[in-house]
Design an enzyme around this catalytic site. Structure first.
Site, PDB file in Angstrom:
ATOM      1  N   ARG A   1      -4.300   4.206   3.410  1.00  0.00           N
ATOM      2  CA  ARG A   1      -3.258   3.539   2.614  1.00  0.00           C
ATOM      3  C   ARG A   1      -1.943   3.464   3.382  1.00  0.00           C
ATOM      4  O   ARG A   1      -1.046   2.720   2.996  1.00  0.00           O
ATOM      5  CB  ARG A   1      -2.998   4.280   1.296  1.00  0.00           C
TER       6      ARG A   1
ATOM      7  N   THR B   1       2.336   8.614   3.098  1.00  0.00           N
ATOM      8  CA  THR B   1       1.759   7.896   4.232  1.00  0.00           C
ATOM      9  C   THR B   1       2.189   6.448   4.073  1.00  0.00           C
ATOM     10  O   THR B   1       2.016   5.861   3.008  1.00  0.00           O
ATOM     11  CB  THR B   1       0.220   8.000   4.256  1.00  0.00           C
TER      12      THR B   1
ATOM     13  N   MET C   1       0.841  -1.212   0.000  1.00  0.00           N
ATOM     14  CA  MET C   1       0.000   0.000   0.000  1.00  0.00           C
ATOM     15  C   MET C   1       0.871   1.254   0.000  1.00  0.00           C
ATOM     16  O   MET C   1       1.730   1.381  -0.833  1.00  0.00           O
ATOM     17  CB  MET C   1      -0.940   0.000   1.220  1.00  0.00           C
ATOM     18  N   CYS C   2       0.683   2.137   0.921  1.00  0.00           N
ATOM     19  CA  CYS C   2       1.315   3.459   1.005  1.00  0.00           C
ATOM     20  C   CYS C   2       0.575   4.457   0.101  1.00  0.00           C
ATOM     21  O   CYS C   2      -0.004   4.062  -0.908  1.00  0.00           O
ATOM     22  CB  CYS C   2       2.787   3.490   0.604  1.00  0.00           C
ATOM     23  N   GLY C   3       0.617   5.688   0.503  1.00  0.00           N
ATOM     24  CA  GLY C   3       0.015   6.739  -0.312  1.00  0.00           C
ATOM     25  C   GLY C   3       1.044   7.816  -0.559  1.00  0.00           C
ATOM     26  O   GLY C   3       1.840   8.148   0.327  1.00  0.00           O
TER      27      GLY C   3
END
Lengths: 227, 300
Positions: free
Chosen positions: B32, B149, B1-3
């Protein structure tokens, strides 16, 4: 016409409202406002509704649609109309990757560009893209038609089964077992019908058809390099 | 994920609102990446003769004045420090390498997270909303800002493992994805003299970029060569002194969307982060193509 404000109702509120309408409802036209790029708007609909979404949507909009006509007045995120069964999903802007993925039926129209993996594993859906499609489009496409009025990216139709691909512009490269094929009367008729349904001005004679060479269906040691 | 999210202002009148405009973008990406968050903001350029350091310490009550006085004495230079959360912005006319050497010798617990003339990097574990508040970014003004994020997948949830990672003067990198050849590449880069603080894959990507830029590549060349030298999935957002650049790996399965109006250019993992910006509903929106470097504000 009824209005649903996504900001007020939330995504679950909107979807449960639309999913639980009686089949014979008179309230057929719904406008969704403030979509704000949220995911899974108007998914799993089962009935002849007309949905207008006023703005840009996130992922999976119109997924699993049956019979409804869903118009997205903006950009659509990943997996638009994924696994659609019937009906129409119409994107007025561009779309992100995997549009129409695994679609069983119905018509997906994207007025703009459609990014990568458009129509991946399509199983009967018809997709008309006004602009370009990205790489790996119609990957493992089993059935249905993908019409591209612009250009197609790399590896178009890789490992394709029986989906039919029509491209007006350039194809960057064809994927494994995908070849250019002869355009017969039945294909021209099909294409004419699809272009008309998508309100396109292009003529069928401007397109080339691509499809499966049917050499990867069964394992053949002679083709080991192609797997 | 991660944003990942980035905002570049084309209209200078919006500068005082940069922090306020960016806040909902970063917070929208919380689900995320709820583990840590970070931003690189470009503001308050120093004089040409000065360098701005972003420094971090685990102790939020750390006495940064100690460093200020210590540096002035040892390097006979002018220094100013401004404490922001557990970070500090240090501006000095001393030589960058001398400052870093001195910090390493006398204050090894202080981490240098960014250097340049305009860049300020802030990053910390915790929810993006808390991180944003901790570093007083709500009313920050500036020209452009990028953020991350993090949902940690391949290394620990620590401040040092949070993004952005500095890659040189006024340059930094945020990453969505995972690299599969980072261990081998880390060893190669160590032999070239690069140093590493973590086992994190993005730190390797950042060191790779830094090394490329130090050895004569332009940013565009460094990004283009990363497409062949880095193996794995990535969408990179690179902050530069006067803008930002975006590049995705050739498969491009890590999401990315871009939007542009007359007032701003924005990049995000998902459009919903951009939806909060004024005029987003009328913006031109598209997905960046794989293996193609997009840049704004020159430099790349």
């Amino acid at each position: 016409m009824n209005e649903l404000d996504l900001k007020k109702e939330g995504i679950r509120g909107i979807n449960s409202k639309l999913q639980t309408l009686p089949k014979n409802t008179n309230e057929k036209h719904w406008v969704v406002t403030n979509p704000m790029g949220q995911h899974s708007i108007a998914v799993g609909l089962d009935g002849p509704l007309q949905i207008d979404i006023k703005g840009h949507v996130g992922f999976y909009c119109g997924g699993m649609n049956k019979e409804s006509e869903i118009t997205i007045h903006g950009h659509a995120g990943v997996g638009t109309a994924e696994n659609m069964m019937s009906g129409i999903v119409w994107v007025k802007g561009n779309s992100s990757e995997s549009a129409g993925a695994t679609g069983n039926g119905g018509l997906l129209v994207i007025d703009g560009d459609a990014s990568s993996r458009c129509g991946i594993s399509m199983k009967g859906i018809d997709i008309v893209v006004g602009g370009n499609v990205g790489h790996m489009s119609a990957f493992m496409g089993q059935r249905g038609n993908l019409v591209v009025c612009g250009d197609a990216g790399d590896a178009l139709g890789d490992s394709i089964y029986e989906a039919r691909l029509y491209v007006k512009g350039k194809v960057a490269s064809l994927g494994a077992d995908c070849i250019e094929k002869e355009m017969r009367a039945e294909h021209i008729a099909d294409l004419e019908r699809l272009l008309k349904a998508a309100k396109r001005k292009e003529k069928p004679s401007e397109f080339k058809r691509y499809g499966s060479a049917r050499k990867l269906y069964n394992f053949s040691v002679d083709h080991a390099d192609a797997y | 994920m991660c944003g990942i999210v980035g905002l570049y202002l084309k209209n200078p009148k919006l500068k005082p609102k940069l922090g306020a405009m960016f806040k909902p973008m970063l917070i929208e990406m919380t689900n995320r990446g709820p583990d840590s968050a970070g931003v690189a903001i470009y503001r308050n350029p120093t004089k040409k003769s000065e360098t701005k350091f972003s420094l971090a310490h685990d102790d939020a009550n750390y006495d940064w004045k100690k460093i200020d006085v210590g540096l002035e004495k040892a390097l006979k230079c002018d220094c100013s420090v401004k404490k922001i959360g557990n970070h500090c912005i240090l501006v000095t006319n001393a030589k960058e390498t001398s400052v870093i050497k001195l910090l390493k010798q006398h204050h090894p617990e202080v981490r240098v997270v960014g250097t340049g003339n305009t860049i300020e990097i802030f990053k910390e574990t915790g929810l993006p909303a808390n991180v944003y508040e901790k570093f007083h970014l709500d009313d920050a003004s500036g020209t452009h800002i990028i953020g991350h994020t993090r949902m940690a997948t391949e290394s620990a949830v620590t401040t040092a493992g949070s993004h952005p990672f500095a890659t040189g003067a006024d340059l930094c990198l945020v990453h969505n994805g995972s690299l599969s050849n980072h261990n081998r590449l880390r060893e190669t880069l160590r032999k070239e003299g690069m140093e590493f603080q973590t086992e994190n894959d993005t730190e390797v990507a950042a060191a790779y970029m830094t090394h490329k830029l130090r050895t004569g590549s332009t940013l565009k060349q460094a990004l283009e060569s990363s497409l062949t030298d880095l193996d794995g999935f990535f969408t990179f957002l690179v902050g530069t002194g006067d803008g930002f650049a975006v590049v995705r790996d050739p498969i491009a399965c890590k999401h990315a969307v871009m939007a542009e109006t007359d007032d701003w250019v924005a990049m995000a993992t998902e459009y919903r982060a951009i939806a909060h910006l004024p005029g987003a509903d009328k913006a031109k929106i598209w997905e960046p193509e794989p293996s193609k470097v997009y840049s704004w504000g020159g430099n790349a």
